[in-house]
Write a protein that holds these residues in place. Sequence first.
Motif, PDB file in Angstrom:
ATOM      1  N   MET D  72      12.983  -4.609 -26.452  1.00 13.91           N
ATOM      2  CA  MET D  72      12.164  -3.383 -26.471  1.00 13.91           C
ATOM      3  C   MET D  72      10.728  -3.723 -26.808  1.00 13.91           C
ATOM      4  SD  MET D  72      14.437  -0.254 -27.889  1.00 13.91           S
ATOM      5  CE  MET D  72      15.845  -1.021 -28.646  1.00 13.91           C
ATOM      6  N   HIS D  73      10.549  -4.654 -27.713  1.00 11.16           N
ATOM      7  CA  HIS D  73       9.204  -5.084 -28.058  1.00 11.16           C
ATOM      8  C   HIS D  73       8.504  -5.708 -26.848  1.00 11.16           C
ATOM      9  CE1 HIS D  73       6.008  -6.701 -30.669  1.00 11.16           C
ATOM     10  NE2 HIS D  73       6.103  -7.806 -29.936  1.00 11.16           N
ATOM     11  N   ASP D  74       9.241  -6.535 -26.113  1.00 11.91           N
ATOM     12  CA  ASP D  74       8.613  -7.316 -25.035  1.00 11.91           C
ATOM     13  C   ASP D  74       8.361  -6.507 -23.770  1.00 11.91           C
ATOM     14  OD1 ASP D  74       8.502  -9.494 -26.675  1.00 11.91           O
ATOM     15  OD2 ASP D  74      10.030 -10.666 -25.634  1.00 11.91           O
ATOM     16  N   VAL D  75       9.281  -5.611 -23.403  1.00  8.91           N
ATOM     17  CA  VAL D  75       9.096  -4.884 -22.131  1.00  8.91           C
ATOM     18  C   VAL D  75       9.028  -3.374 -22.310  1.00  8.91           C
ATOM     19  CG1 VAL D  75      10.212  -6.712 -20.817  1.00  8.91           C
ATOM     20  CG2 VAL D  75      11.571  -4.763 -21.612  1.00  8.91           C
ATOM     21  N   GLY D  76       9.207  -2.873 -23.518  1.00 10.34           N
ATOM     22  CA  GLY D  76       9.112  -1.436 -23.751  1.00 10.34           C
ATOM     23  C   GLY D  76      10.470  -0.760 -23.697  1.00 10.34           C
ATOM     24  N   THR D  77      10.542   0.348 -24.393  1.00 10.35           N
ATOM     25  CA  THR D  77      11.803   1.068 -24.533  1.00 10.35           C
ATOM     26  C   THR D  77      12.340   1.548 -23.191  1.00 10.35           C
ATOM     27  OG1 THR D  77      11.027   1.825 -26.680  1.00 10.35           O
ATOM     28  CG2 THR D  77      12.931   2.963 -25.751  1.00 10.35           C
ATOM     29  N   ASP D  78      11.461   2.052 -22.339  1.00 12.20           N
ATOM     30  CA  ASP D  78      11.920   2.627 -21.073  1.00 12.20           C
ATOM     31  C   ASP D  78      12.541   1.563 -20.177  1.00 12.20           C
ATOM     32  OD1 ASP D  78      11.073   5.022 -21.974  1.00 12.20           O
ATOM     33  OD2 ASP D  78       9.268   5.120 -20.734  1.00 12.20           O
ATOM     34  N   ALA D  79      11.903   0.409 -20.084  1.00 13.48           N
ATOM     35  CA  ALA D  79      12.435  -0.652 -19.232  1.00 13.48           C
ATOM     36  C   ALA D  79      13.802  -1.107 -19.733  1.00 13.48           C
ATOM     37  CB  ALA D  79      11.463  -1.834 -19.203  1.00 13.48           C
ATOM     38  N   LYS D  83      18.179  -0.471 -18.038  1.00 10.77           N
ATOM     39  CA  LYS D  83      19.168  -1.516 -17.802  1.00 10.77           C
ATOM     40  C   LYS D  83      20.362  -1.460 -18.749  1.00 10.77           C
ATOM     41  CE  LYS D  83      16.523  -3.720 -14.725  1.00 10.77           C
ATOM     42  NZ  LYS D  83      16.780  -3.588 -13.297  1.00 10.77           N
ATOM     43  N   ILE D  84      20.223  -0.727 -19.861  1.00 20.09           N
ATOM     44  CA  ILE D  84      21.264  -0.750 -20.893  1.00 20.09           C
ATOM     45  C   ILE D  84      21.436   0.637 -21.483  1.00 20.09           C
ATOM     46  CG2 ILE D  84      22.001  -1.829 -23.071  1.00 20.09           C
ATOM     47  CD1 ILE D  84      19.864  -4.036 -22.472  1.00 20.09           C
ATOM     48  N   GLY D  85      22.663   1.134 -21.512  1.00 20.66           N
ATOM     49  CA  GLY D  85      22.958   2.457 -22.046  1.00 20.66           C
ATOM     50  C   GLY D  85      23.077   2.487 -23.558  1.00 20.66           C
ATOM     51  N   VAL D  86      23.468   3.642 -24.096  1.00 19.17           N
ATOM     52  CA  VAL D  86      23.560   3.801 -25.553  1.00 19.17           C
ATOM     53  C   VAL D  86      24.895   4.399 -25.985  1.00 19.17           C
ATOM     54  CG1 VAL D  86      21.065   4.074 -25.821  1.00 19.17           C
ATOM     55  CG2 VAL D  86      22.497   6.094 -25.484  1.00 19.17           C
ATOM     56  N   CYS D 119      18.138 -11.128 -21.048  1.00 18.97           N
ATOM     57  CA  CYS D 119      17.388 -11.398 -19.823  1.00 18.97           C
ATOM     58  C   CYS D 119      16.043 -10.678 -19.809  1.00 18.97           C
ATOM     59  CB  CYS D 119      18.242 -10.999 -18.621  1.00 18.97           C
ATOM     60  SG  CYS D 119      17.538 -11.460 -17.043  1.00 18.97           S
ATOM     61  N   LEU D 120      15.912  -9.626 -20.620  1.00 19.80           N
ATOM     62  CA  LEU D 120      14.665  -8.860 -20.636  1.00 19.80           C
ATOM     63  C   LEU D 120      13.609  -9.464 -21.563  1.00 19.80           C
ATOM     64  CD1 LEU D 120      16.138  -5.249 -20.641  1.00 19.80           C
ATOM     65  CD2 LEU D 120      14.803  -6.307 -18.810  1.00 19.80           C
ATOM     66  N   VAL D 121      14.033 -10.366 -22.427  1.00 26.45           N
ATOM     67  CA  VAL D 121      13.095 -10.986 -23.361  1.00 26.45           C
ATOM     68  C   VAL D 121      12.077 -11.818 -22.572  1.00 26.45           C
ATOM     69  CG1 VAL D 121      12.972 -12.835 -25.096  1.00 26.45           C
ATOM     70  CG2 VAL D 121      14.646 -10.969 -25.335  1.00 26.45           C
ATOM     71  N   ASP D 122      10.848 -11.845 -23.041  1.00 28.58           N
ATOM     72  CA  ASP D 122       9.796 -12.625 -22.373  1.00 28.58           C
ATOM     73  C   ASP D 122      10.197 -14.087 -22.219  1.00 28.58           C
ATOM     74  OD1 ASP D 122       8.089 -10.562 -22.030  1.00 28.58           O
ATOM     75  OD2 ASP D 122       6.754 -11.067 -23.684  1.00 28.58           O
ATOM     76  N   ASP D 169      22.199  -5.299 -10.021  1.00 25.33           N
ATOM     77  CA  ASP D 169      20.758  -5.341 -10.274  1.00 25.33           C
ATOM     78  C   ASP D 169      20.376  -4.997 -11.700  1.00 25.33           C
ATOM     79  OD1 ASP D 169      20.157  -6.141  -7.695  1.00 25.33           O
ATOM     80  OD2 ASP D 169      20.130  -4.078  -6.964  1.00 25.33           O
ATOM     81  N   MET D 170      21.262  -5.287 -12.634  1.00 32.52           N
ATOM     82  CA  MET D 170      20.886  -5.083 -14.035  1.00 32.52           C
ATOM     83  C   MET D 170      20.221  -6.340 -14.596  1.00 32.52           C
ATOM     84  SD  MET D 170      21.426  -1.952 -14.938  1.00 32.52           S
ATOM     85  CE  MET D 170      21.391  -1.097 -13.341  1.00 32.52           C
ATOM     86  N   ILE D 171      20.395  -7.470 -13.917  1.00 33.03           N
ATOM     87  CA  ILE D 171      19.561  -8.627 -14.212  1.00 33.03           C
ATOM     88  C   ILE D 171      19.000  -9.134 -12.887  1.00 33.03           C
ATOM     89  CG2 ILE D 171      20.887  -9.296 -16.268  1.00 33.03           C
ATOM     90  CD1 ILE D 171      22.100 -11.588 -14.705  1.00 33.03           C
ATOM     91  N   ASP D 172      17.831  -9.762 -12.943  1.00 32.38           N
ATOM     92  CA  ASP D 172      17.171 -10.196 -11.714  1.00 32.38           C
ATOM     93  C   ASP D 172      17.222 -11.706 -11.554  1.00 32.38           C
ATOM     94  OD1 ASP D 172      16.405  -7.574 -11.189  1.00 32.38           O
ATOM     95  OD2 ASP D 172      14.645  -7.768 -12.475  1.00 32.38           O
ATOM     96  N   ASP D 173      17.567 -12.398 -12.618  1.00 32.22           N
ATOM     97  CA  ASP D 173      17.528 -13.856 -12.566  1.00 32.22           C
ATOM     98  C   ASP D 173      18.894 -14.416 -12.181  1.00 32.22           C
ATOM     99  OD1 ASP D 173      14.782 -14.755 -14.120  1.00 32.22           O
ATOM    100  OD2 ASP D 173      15.539 -12.774 -14.674  1.00 32.22           O
ATOM    101  N   ASP D 174      18.916 -15.754 -12.062  1.00 37.66           N
ATOM    102  CA  ASP D 174      20.160 -16.437 -11.752  1.00 37.66           C
ATOM    103  C   ASP D 174      21.163 -16.235 -12.886  1.00 37.66           C
ATOM    104  OD1 ASP D 174      21.872 -18.433 -10.393  1.00 37.66           O
ATOM    105  OD2 ASP D 174      21.470 -19.580 -12.216  1.00 37.66           O
ATOM    106  N   PRO D 175      22.332 -15.700 -12.571  1.00 41.82           N
ATOM    107  CA  PRO D 175      23.281 -15.338 -13.632  1.00 41.82           C
ATOM    108  C   PRO D 175      23.679 -16.535 -14.503  1.00 41.82           C
ATOM    109  CG  PRO D 175      24.008 -14.449 -11.527  1.00 41.82           C
ATOM    110  CD  PRO D 175      22.827 -15.316 -11.241  1.00 41.82           C
TER     111      PRO D 175
END
Lengths: 414, 414, 414, 414
Positions: D72-79, D83-86, D119-122, D169-175
């Motif tokens: 959340m810090h790196d890409v923001g809460t919305d992004a 990709k991830i529910g609650v 995967c969302l971390v910088d 499409d919940m991750i974009d990189d190589d699994p």
Amino acid sequence: MKSPVPDYLDEILDTYRSDTSGELNSELPDADADCLAIAITSVDGVTYSAGDADERFPIESMSKPFTYALAMHDVGTDAVHEKIGVEPSGDAFNEISLESSTGRPFNAMINAGAIAAHCLVDGDGCDERAERIRGHFSELADHDLEFEEAAAEPPHRNLAIGHMLRTVDMIDDDPEDVVRGYTRQCALAVTTRDVSIMASVFANRGIHPVTGAHLLEPSSVRHVLSVMATCGMYDAAGDWMTSVGIPAKSGISGGIMGVLPGQVGIAVFSPRVDSRGNSVRGVELFEHLSRDMGLHLMETPPFGQSLFRRAEIRDGAHYYELQGAVQFAGVEALAREVENRDQAELPVVFDLLSVTGFSDVSQRLLGDVVRRLREDDDVPVAVVDPDEVFREHVPAGAAAPTIVRSLDDAYDAL
Amino acid sequence: MKSPVPDYLDEILDTYRSDTSGELNSELPDADADCLAIAITSVDGVTYSAGDADERFPIESMSKPFTYALAMHDVGTDAVHEKIGVEPSGDAFNEISLESSTGRPFNAMINAGAIAAHCLVDGDGCDERAERIRGHFSELADHDLEFEEAAAEPPHRNLAIGHMLRTVDMIDDDPEDVVRGYTRQCALAVTTRDVSIMASVFANRGIHPVTGAHLLEPSSVRHVLSVMATCGMYDAAGDWMTSVGIPAKSGISGGIMGVLPGQVGIAVFSPRVDSRGNSVRGVELFEHLSRDMGLHLMETPPFGQSLFRRAEIRDGAHYYELQGAVQFAGVEALAREVENRDQAELPVVFDLLSVTGFSDVSQRLLGDVVRRLREDDDVPVAVVDPDEVFREHVPAGAAAPTIVRSLDDAYDAL
Amino acid sequence: MKSPVPDYLDEILDTYRSDTSGELNSELPDADADCLAIAITSVDGVTYSAGDADERFPIESMSKPFTYALAMHDVGTDAVHEKIGVEPSGDAFNEISLESSTGRPFNAMINAGAIAAHCLVDGDGCDERAERIRGHFSELADHDLEFEEAAAEPPHRNLAIGHMLRTVDMIDDDPEDVVRGYTRQCALAVTTRDVSIMASVFANRGIHPVTGAHLLEPSSVRHVLSVMATCGMYDAAGDWMTSVGIPAKSGISGGIMGVLPGQVGIAVFSPRVDSRGNSVRGVELFEHLSRDMGLHLMETPPFGQSLFRRAEIRDGAHYYELQGAVQFAGVEALAREVENRDQAELPVVFDLLSVTGFSDVSQRLLGDVVRRLREDDDVPVAVVDPDEVFREHVPAGAAAPTIVRSLDDAYDAL
Amino acid sequence: MKSPVPDYLDEILDTYRSDTSGELNSELPDADADCLAIAITSVDGVTYSAGDADERFPIESMSKPFTYALAMHDVGTDAVHEKIGVEPSGDAFNEISLESSTGRPFNAMINAGAIAAHCLVDGDGCDERAERIRGHFSELADHDLEFEEAAAEPPHRNLAIGHMLRTVDMIDDDPEDVVRGYTRQCALAVTTRDVSIMASVFANRGIHPVTGAHLLEPSSVRHVLSVMATCGMYDAAGDWMTSVGIPAKSGISGGIMGVLPGQVGIAVFSPRVDSRGNSVRGVELFEHLSRDMGLHLMETPPFGQSLFRRAEIRDGAHYYELQGAVQFAGVEALAREVENRDQAELPVVFDLLSVTGFSDVSQRLLGDVVRRLREDDDVPVAVVDPDEVFREHVPAGAAAPTIVRSLDDAYDAL
């Protein structure tokens, strides 16, 4: 005179030809979207087709029921049942959810179960298993099938499924190897005519209608058809059963194969698919076949009466000619006919020359009929049975019939 | 000679007689736990039975498929489909969960759907509906059925279901009144023999095998059988289909009724039930019938060949005798036989005297065969059809056949 | 000077006043759709309100948490837990599905659980239970509440639920009687101000902030708030928790009540509801309170430092004044402060006059602090504790402090 | 005098030391099964510990909430929310099922969501992301953390999850790359003391209690704690909330970390885990903390009264000293205190020196209080605010207060 059936099939195709709804599957962008084909193969080996029935396309998920049956052949029903369930998943979305109590894939018609079934086929590693499947499918189609040239990369979804199956011990091999093999299975090139012939083997209890080869156990075929009936087409078990009632399986390439047991194998092909991945015009064709042609599991016509081709007095004896796959209801009807025959004092001839199958219970009942004729009615009985299809429950001693090789021998013997 | 079938049924019963597992349902404590019965009725109206087949017991949930079919008869398939789904519920526990998208009960085999079906039957209020159902069931059983004397109080579960159905507008009447009527429906007293005969009407496409009365539409019967196949016995759709494969419905009183379309109606009775409420020995009997007698939906024998009872040259003409319910695959086989006949110059006779049903597509195909014989082969064609079963697609003009009332007339006409 | 809080609440209402989306609940067609109110009651008993906070409306489902807590009071937590679960149901549609393993309603915030809770309240039959609830709710609201005059007929849905609960033994009484009583519970007339005061009793651990009456056990309140946090508003447990984070319950009449433990009771009222039955403007107000006012469970400010109101050297002694509900973290901070005090040779005074609660573990820790001061540091210790809130773990013998009734006594004693 | 807290923690450990139930996780066979530790870190930076609190072990799933917050810090809460529910998944078995409507993992506490968060971390690729996480975790723990030496092979289950996330499409990189990085994240070596300090950052709204560094946004922390509360420990959302009520997350290595917002970070460690993968003695310790120490979300003590450390007449002025994170309820109480002050004619001093946070609504309310004191009561107002924490809503013009840097300046100014 030419049979009107091909014209009739052409006409059906024309009814739906103008429907261009649906989309090509994104992984098969080069398919000819306008292709349209139908083929029907009867259990005595005649194939009718119409449209582009010789166009080649990858078999995709239509391979699932055939591989499932092959796995049962190779490792036995119980071993397959340990790894793959028989229930509809009710879950179209990701096809990876497994039965919570067992860890098994819900059924062999979803990818998870199909990959598990692929892994059970005889063969060490990807290449051997793919080749084993290519060989078996070629036998089913009665000519040599080939893989599509450019083998696709296994999709991430299937790799996910493979790793998950490995996690829960539903496959024992390297998941990536298994999924590569499964990808090749799906890439086997077939025509609509091929698939129709392959399906007819299921319709004919595992015996190839053309070559006569015994390719699959009847119990396996029965099992696969049961699963196709509830899990083959829609996630909702009741929907396809009530609306179409033909055990079937579709492939993302636009084919649908169907089986009416004891009647016909069916294949249709039209590459545009709906949101569930089923060929749009393919589904329409199946609905047409079910509705207009009465091809529905629950529409099976009476067969009791037709078991015996002849029942007449011929040359001073009651002559009963049986035919086809003889089962309980057939012998039950025969017993009644014999019980009520006009002239109880005449000898009796049972002609089994046209019998293609003879279940255990049927033989027991026929044995009882023979015994009672001999013991209660005290008349001579001859059975024409050169291939010894009637062998388990033949009465012995005073109740024994005369077993002969031809009709002439029968009359000689009486 | 006596038919061996009754002895055979006796023997089956003996196999399971010593199994006393299971419990009497708590609401029927006075049932005779040791009762054991089986009855089978063929589509030509003969009933075989063994054991306590004339013992009376309340029909309970075996009434569900019959009421469901009656509702379709009374208000039409679409109206029924609006209120009742066709999917297995997957939910044994409380049987009250409704489809989230539509609010409909999942199917007519669970209480919620059965109560909704009851409410759709013609009649104002509890008494009229119960009487309508009693009357219809009596027609099915071919004798007057009666309600058990001491009508039970409706159980809280069914009252809960009734109120819930009212809430979601799946029934329009007073819930307590509807549930009272449904309770009476379940209390109709039947024997195993009765149920077997009732089931045979389903096996015979809605026509009573004994009385010949047309009681139900074939399409309704097909629909009910489809639902029984996936929802009738277990919550798991695939389990019963693969292991038994006979559309069936059990009742808490210990009965199970089954139907093999085109073949037989089946009923068994043994009051001790398992934790799912199915008769323990009843299930065993059905498994036996499926396994040992080949009574399984996917075991249907071939029928294409047997459509025509005779195909021979008789008195200088090709003579084809058709029989039974004529459908696509039958005429397809006929067309082939005609196409390949030995002496193309002879006249052709089609004998329809034994035809009991003639689907639209079959008539079209036969019409085409006649037309081609007349136009392509230029031979005379006579059709023996006193009841005018062949009437929709008879070629006219130069292609017209001669339609006659008897075989003699046919030969006279040629 | 007047407090600015009421003006602030007015302003918040104005922000949402123009939103007229949503619909009146169909069963309450006569409500004044434009009503809008908010009230907040602090745990020291002050109520602020704005808008139509004295308008009366039926309490409806906002009664659920209060009756749930009352049931725990009347029969104990365990007895309630046997009949009612604590999990979100994830099933908005018919609110009747029960936990498959236990048969219990999922939680007391859905109708099934609320009816079960109603049935557990002391009282024989509908009238006594309804009166017991009216009496308790009146104590919570601090004035006499009355039932709405025209008592509605129990809706079919609730009758369905009642019968189902009876079926699975989650209620023991006549279902229709229970549901009638529950219907009256829902018909209690309240104002927004009433509900805010009622909610503040939950915020204050069961003690009425105005009357000081001990109405509920702290453990019951903690339990009810936990359930409100996960099951109170949406079927999705995580949604309300992350987006609002205030344990809350809505009623179909348009009210929402919320509780921030240790802080405030909150009530809002606006009769137009969304498709889930939650007041449209009510939800907006709660989101505003959470976002702009930092009223969120996870936003609780630090409290360790603030446990002791004073910590100073006063008249030659270290003087520590404690306040409020003393818990672990408070005494932990106190111990540190004492450990690091400047002049270890001075006597120590602990002033407990402002302490309102003193948990067991806190008393143990304070006892240890006293003992070590006496034994390790050898200084006199006086505890001002006229109400004997510190009684479980007071050191005895040489380690004993002097317990006195006033601050003057303390200094006298040292 | 020594603080009694460490002794108290020792005592708690002793209570559970003899319980040896549970098993070592099969992937960590070399762990010391007897280890037992607890650590608690207050929001003012003091850590108490007992037992083997300096033993190193892999952080495993306790890393999940920290990585989630970092994403959340790196890409923001919305992004992250895309990709991830609650929501709790309610599905322990394979942890791979995704929300059917969105394709998102249910939440970040199950593996699917944790891998998506990783995967969302910088960072580009496995190494950079793992290093970014190691760096951030080291800041949280306030010393340099290291990876366990022998990096494990990624388990098939996580590879399955990775491929599935890629599919939807919940991750974009190589699994495989992502899962390798996630495996390293789980292998970070920590001590119980480390985890306790890391948890205290969450308890302190993202500010490190020891270093004072602002490491995370308060809104992210609030969000993560909300998800931990409903999804952290058991699949059943209500169970942990009602029985323990401490937002928490366990790791398969035997650790559990918990957070009481505004109070403490907690860590326990005991390697034997139960069938759900939670440390047996760890869960017991948390239940003890909740029950005996009143550490439960719904047990938060009142804080309204304690907002202002002092409220007295000092040197001819009303002196109000505020402290901590000032929120609505605090200023509300202040406003009341001011409204009811004894001598309305005296000047007023607000001392903000101890204020650590000042929400927008609180500033608005304090601004209104100042304005009314100036306008309605016509008294001088001084605000001691050298750090300008009160800056958004300071009244201007005639209503303006005097803003000063020290208490002495305030008295000078009046």
